[in-house]
Motif scaffolding. Structure first.
Motif, mmCIF file in Angstrom:
data_model
loop_
_atom_site.group_PDB
_atom_site.id
_atom_site.type_symbol
_atom_site.label_atom_id
_atom_site.label_comp_id
_atom_site.label_asym_id
_atom_site.label_seq_id
_atom_site.Cartn_x
_atom_site.Cartn_y
_atom_site.Cartn_z
ATOM 1 N N GLY A 3 83.468 9.128 26.005
ATOM 2 C CA GLY A 3 83.188 8.157 27.052
ATOM 3 C C GLY A 3 82.283 8.781 28.094
ATOM 4 N N MET A 4 81.288 8.028 28.544
ATOM 5 C CA MET A 4 80.356 8.501 29.569
ATOM 6 C C MET A 4 80.203 7.417 30.622
ATOM 7 N N PHE A 5 80.031 7.837 31.876
ATOM 8 C CA PHE A 5 79.705 6.827 32.880
ATOM 9 C C PHE A 5 78.796 7.392 33.958
ATOM 10 N N ASP A 6 78.070 6.486 34.565
ATOM 11 C CA ASP A 6 77.184 6.776 35.686
ATOM 12 C C ASP A 6 77.134 5.526 36.554
ATOM 13 N N SER A 7 76.553 5.660 37.725
ATOM 14 C CA SER A 7 76.378 4.488 38.578
ATOM 15 C C SER A 7 75.388 3.504 37.973
ATOM 16 N N ASP A 59 91.100 3.347 27.596
ATOM 17 C CA ASP A 59 91.676 2.194 26.914
ATOM 18 C C ASP A 59 90.823 1.760 25.724
ATOM 19 N N GLN A 60 89.531 2.046 25.774
ATOM 20 C CA GLN A 60 88.621 1.694 24.674
ATOM 21 C C GLN A 60 88.638 2.724 23.550
ATOM 22 N N GLY A 61 89.370 3.821 23.761
ATOM 23 C CA GLY A 61 89.495 4.823 22.714
ATOM 24 C C GLY A 61 88.791 6.141 22.976
ATOM 25 N N ALA A 62 88.208 6.300 24.168
ATOM 26 C CA ALA A 62 87.549 7.573 24.480
ATOM 27 C C ALA A 62 88.595 8.681 24.563
ATOM 28 N N SER A 63 88.315 9.812 23.912
ATOM 29 C CA SER A 63 89.237 10.951 23.943
ATOM 30 C C SER A 63 88.693 12.100 24.784
ATOM 31 N N SER A 64 87.466 11.949 25.275
ATOM 32 C CA SER A 64 86.875 12.902 26.214
ATOM 33 C C SER A 64 85.990 12.109 27.164
ATOM 34 N N LEU A 65 85.657 12.711 28.304
ATOM 35 C CA LEU A 65 84.937 11.973 29.337
ATOM 36 C C LEU A 65 83.812 12.824 29.897
ATOM 37 N N VAL A 66 82.613 12.242 29.952
ATOM 38 C CA VAL A 66 81.470 12.878 30.591
ATOM 39 C C VAL A 66 81.124 12.081 31.837
ATOM 40 N N ILE A 67 81.228 12.729 32.997
ATOM 41 C CA ILE A 67 80.822 12.091 34.251
ATOM 42 C C ILE A 67 79.327 12.381 34.402
ATOM 43 N N HIS A 211 80.193 19.798 23.683
ATOM 44 C CA HIS A 211 80.381 20.215 22.287
ATOM 45 C C HIS A 211 81.487 21.256 22.179
ATOM 46 N N ARG A 212 81.463 22.243 23.066
ATOM 47 C CA ARG A 212 82.445 23.323 23.032
ATOM 48 C C ARG A 212 83.859 22.783 23.232
ATOM 49 N N LEU A 213 84.017 21.887 24.200
ATOM 50 C CA LEU A 213 85.361 21.413 24.546
ATOM 51 C C LEU A 213 85.924 20.449 23.504
ATOM 52 N N ILE A 214 85.084 19.596 22.933
ATOM 53 C CA ILE A 214 85.653 18.698 21.921
ATOM 54 C C ILE A 214 85.973 19.470 20.648
ATOM 55 N N ALA A 215 85.220 20.531 20.367
ATOM 56 C CA ALA A 215 85.553 21.374 19.220
ATOM 57 C C ALA A 215 86.844 22.145 19.490
#
Length: 260
Positions: A3-7, A59-67, A211-215
């Motif tokens: 999951g990623m989000f920005d303004s 809730d949409q299924g994201a298992s990691s988050l990029v701000i 990449h490092r953290l999801i691995a």
């Protein structure tokens, strides 16, 4: 799923690099264009809004988050990590360290929103490297608005960029840190206004960390099917869809979501 989000549209510069480094990972990108820009808002507002967006992405299924937003990272990364301690949460960090290590003149600049420049996170980071380089802080007033309007090479965009970079005239600044994810889309104009300087975009380093953290957390998606990319916005879906097609060269359907 990442999951990623920005303004708004700026985080698409990170999305572009993330999908290059991790071509098999599905990504859902959330643009909060109804609230864009975040810069003039308080840290409390941004933190609360970021938490609402993060919950929706999970809730949409994201298992990691990029701000994918420097301002939101400054305001919300710490509280989000405290609230979701088992979720890899990666934020943006102005690339002051590589700029300070690369400078040959001892003069660097950080170009960012006023909210990012005023944040404790940037001040703490800058304090570590002030003995190695003189650090000029430049507010990119109007940059976000230009990108959101799709003005990447217009007379107005050139004027906005030239005004922001004018304090560098006559200096020996040889490194400019792009401290907002919108700014890489204006990189050609920034380079034109400051031809003596190298531009540093932290997106590549941030995506390596993703990449490092999801691995590390065994969250990688098996490369058994084409990755799914989903784009959601709180406003301006047609403009965002056109931007993705024109700038990223990709056909995309952009969903509109009213997020209370």
């Amino acid at each position: 799923m990442i999951g990623m989000f920005d303004s708004g549209l700026g985080g698409l510069s990170v999305w572009r690099e993330l999908t290059r480094q991790l071509p098999d990972e599905p990504v859902i990108y959330f643009a909060d264009r109804a609230w864009c820009p975040y810069g003039p808002r308080s840290h409390q507002e941004i933190a609360a809004r970021s938490e609402r967006i993060a919950r929706w992405l999970f809730d949409q299924g994201a298992s990691s988050l990029v701000i994918a937003c420097n301002t939101a990272t400054s305001a919300a990364a710490a509280p989000l990590r405290a609230r979701y301690p088992h979720v890899p949460i990666i934020g943006m960090e102005p690339a002051i360290k590589p700029a300070a290590l690369a400078t040959e003149t001892g003069e660097i600049a950080v170009l960012a929103t006023r909210a990012t420049l005023a944040g404790d996170k940037l001040e703490q980071l800058a304090a570590r490297y002030r003995q190695q380089a003189r650090i000029r802080l430049l507010p990119g007033d109007g940059f976000v608005e230009a990108v959101e309007a799709g003005e990447l090479d217009t007379p107005n965009a050139r004027q906005v960029v030239a005004r922001a970079l004018s304090p560098l005239a006559g200096t020996r600044t040889d490194q400019i840190v792009l401290g907002c994810t919108h700014y890489p889309f204006l990189a050609p104009l920034i380079a034109e206004a400051a031809p003596q300087a190298t531009l540093i975009d932290p997106a590549s380093a941030v995506c390596r960390q993703v990449h490092r953290l999801i691995a590390l957390n065994a969250l990688e998606t098996p490369a058994s099917e084409p990755p799914r990319y989903r784009f959601v916005t709180t406003a301006g879906a047609p403009d965002m869809q056109a931007f993705i097609g024109r700038v990223l060269g990709r056909d995309a359907r952009v969903e509109t979501l009213a997020l209370d």
